[in-house]
Design an enzyme around this catalytic site. Structure first.
Site, PDB file in Angstrom:
ATOM      1  N   GLU A  80       0.848  -1.195   0.133  1.00 25.39           N
ATOM      2  CA  GLU A  80      -0.069   0.073   0.035  1.00 25.39           C
ATOM      3  C   GLU A  80       0.715   1.294  -0.080  1.00 25.39           C
ATOM      4  OE1 GLU A  80      -2.391   0.401   3.563  1.00 25.39           O
ATOM      5  OE2 GLU A  80      -3.550   1.746   2.819  1.00 25.39           O
ATOM      6  N   HIS A 101      -9.255  -5.842  12.751  1.00 27.28           N
ATOM      7  CA  HIS A 101      -9.787  -5.715  11.420  1.00 27.28           C
ATOM      8  C   HIS A 101     -11.184  -6.092  11.165  1.00 27.28           C
ATOM      9  CE1 HIS A 101     -10.277  -5.681   7.139  1.00 27.28           C
ATOM     10  NE2 HIS A 101      -9.377  -6.711   6.602  1.00 27.28           N
TER      11      HIS A 101
END
Lengths: 430, 82
Positions: free
Chosen positions: A331, A357
């Site tokens: 990312e 998450h």
């Protein structure tokens, strides 16, 4: 941009997360750098390889009356709690188009036309606990005892549909599913509904409730989760050299999107502009992230090409960063590829270090946090980094929240999902 | 032992309270499940299954549509219980 496209703003926020039962407590605990991860004390967890998770701070069944709660999957309960907060926060009450009598006896005009009100709320997995619990009923007690509410509880569009029923949304109720990108894809869908004139107001976000032995066993066997069972609060550590997988979280985040004209007409408080979205697909592997960040870079470029956003304005990124060895760095490579030196003025926060998450809920909760970061001009910290990965080529906000600059500033919320889905959302101060 | 009419109404009241949240004292013979007690067609299936178990009776799906009121259900159970 087409001149007929409508500017979109955020006028309400709501959340229920491992850090708090609403957006305010979630945000204050996040800014303070608290972890929402704890040991799973349930009997079913004793034999699992992973025995930690970020469990919800406030049980939704304490807020939703039992007759309604028992017809909702846990993911639907979370969505309803977050949507109610966001709806009220935006200044709405009751069902759209239906007169509400206030405590002082006055009956204000309806604030939004139900035909112009939409919902876009998604989860990654849908009503998985309902499905598995009812399968247990089938096997243990027989077919006759399977709940007649099973199908409307487990269908992935159930949270969106139930929120739609609650607020009287008739412009369209949607559930774009893309695993861990679902919440952000739903918000992106909501932005488009308003930009293209299909709706004036859209309640949008993500929800997930998958803390159950089967998903945990499955994710665990994929080697995707941290097995730091003796160190729950330190287990989720994006960008740390010793990161070893994500920690499963649960909860929901919902925002109210509104056309800027509609918000101005009713004098609504505006948190931020929802500038736009960039979408792409890796087409690389069903679960592995593309290691160079090519697909993510494509999404970021699509965001810039499809909006008036300038890299110079972007001062904060709520990264997807789930604490996996490959994904976190890919990312950041993508950010560098597209934004070059502009990355140096972007305060990058990995809030999953605190929330865990939330899969399809992540994009919802992290959009709420991104909007609040702009509104409060404060980037939340990334906790648990003892040794920052030298490959993390960005300005990661470490232990303490950091002030963001004055003036017009923008922030990104990135979400990526199994299947190679990449969604980036951009918000900006007004 | 077969349940009496009063016991059946009391049992149905507990079931409806559990499923729809209606106070048990409001569940009376003349009350309509759908119109008065907030029991929609799906929840009615739950009421029926719970009643079958409690009163050892079988209520085939084709008969469920005739059970409009608490009194209808009570009569059905009275005449069919094992």
């Amino acid at each position: 941009m087409n001149a007929t496209h409508h500017a979109v703003v955020v006028t309400g926020i709501g959340a229920t997360t491992p850090l708090g039962g609403d957006s305010t407590s979630t945000w204050s605990n996040m800014v303070a750098g608290q972890s929402g991860v704890s040991r799973l004390e349930q009997d079913w967890a004793t034999e699992l390889p992973v025995r930690i998770a970020a469990q919800i701070a406030v049980e939704p069944t304490t807020l939703i009356p039992r007759p309604q709660a028992r017809k909702l999957d846990r993911s639907g309960q979370f969505a309803l709690v977050a949507a109610r907060e966001a709806w009220a926060d935006a200044g709405f009450s009751g069902r759209a188009g239906e007169a509400v009598v206030a405590d002082d006896g006055s009956s204000p005009l309806p604030l939004v036309d139900p035909d112009r009100l939409g919902v876009a709320i998604a989860s990654g997995i849908g009503g998985v606990t309902t499905l598995l619990d009812q399968y247990d009923v089938l096997r243990e007690k027989g077919a006759r005892r399977v709940s007649p509410h099973t199908v409307p509880m487990l269908m992935p569009n159930s949270p969106s549909a139930n929120v739609g029923l609650e607020v009287n949304a008739r412009a369209g109720v949607h559930t774009p599913v893309s695993a861990c990108a679902s919440g952000s894809e739903a918000i992106g869908y909501g932005i488009e509904m308003i930009r293209t004139g299909r709706a004036d107001v859209v309640v949008a976000g993500g929800t997930e409730a998958a803390i159950h032995p089967l998903p945990i066993a499955a994710f665990g066997n994929m080697m995707a989760m941290s097995k730091d069972n003796d160190n729950p609060q330190g287990a989720s550590r994006p960008y740390d050299t010793a990161r070893n997988g994500f920690v499963l979280g649960e909860g929901a985040g919902v925002i109210v999107l509104e056309s800027a004209e509609h918000a101005a007409r009713r004098g609504a408080r505006v948190y931020a502009e929802a500038v736009g979205q960039g979408i792409s697909a890796d087409s690389h592997h069903i679960t592995q992230p593309e290691p160079s960040g090519r697909g993510i870079a494509h999404a970021l470029q699509n965001l810039l090409d499809g909006s008036d956003l300038k890299p110079a304005e972007i001062v904060h990124v709520n990264a997807h960063a789930t604490s996996t060895p490959q994904g976190d760095v890919a990312e950041l490579k993508a950010l560098r590829k597209v934004f070059g030196d502009d990355v140096d003025h972007m305060a990058v926060s990995a809030t999953k270090s605190m929330t865990g998450h939330l899969l399809g809920g992540a994009g919802g909760v992290e959009s709420v946090c991104t909007v609040l970061a702009l509104h409060q001009r404060l980037a939340p910290p990334t906790i648990n980094i003892e040794n920052l990965d030298p490959e993390a080529d960005a300005d990661v906000v470490l232990d303490k929240a950091r002030a963001l600059p004055e003036g017009r500033i923008a922030a990104l919320n990135n979400s990526f999902g199994f299947g190679g889905h990449n969604i980036v959302l951009a918000f900006r101060t007004v | 032992m077969a349940a009496t009419k009063e016991e059946i109404i009391e049992g149905l009241a507990e079931i409806v309270n559990e499923i729809a949240g209606i106070p048990a004292e409001d569940v009376q013979e003349e009350k309509s499940f759908t119109d008065d007690l907030d029991v929609d067609s799906l929840s009615m299936v739950e009421v029926v299954v719970a009643a079958e178990e409690r009163f050892s009776v079988k209520i085939p799906d084709d008969d469920v549509k005739n059970l409009k009121t608490v009194g209808d259900a009570t009569q059905y159970i009275l005449s069919h219980q094992g």
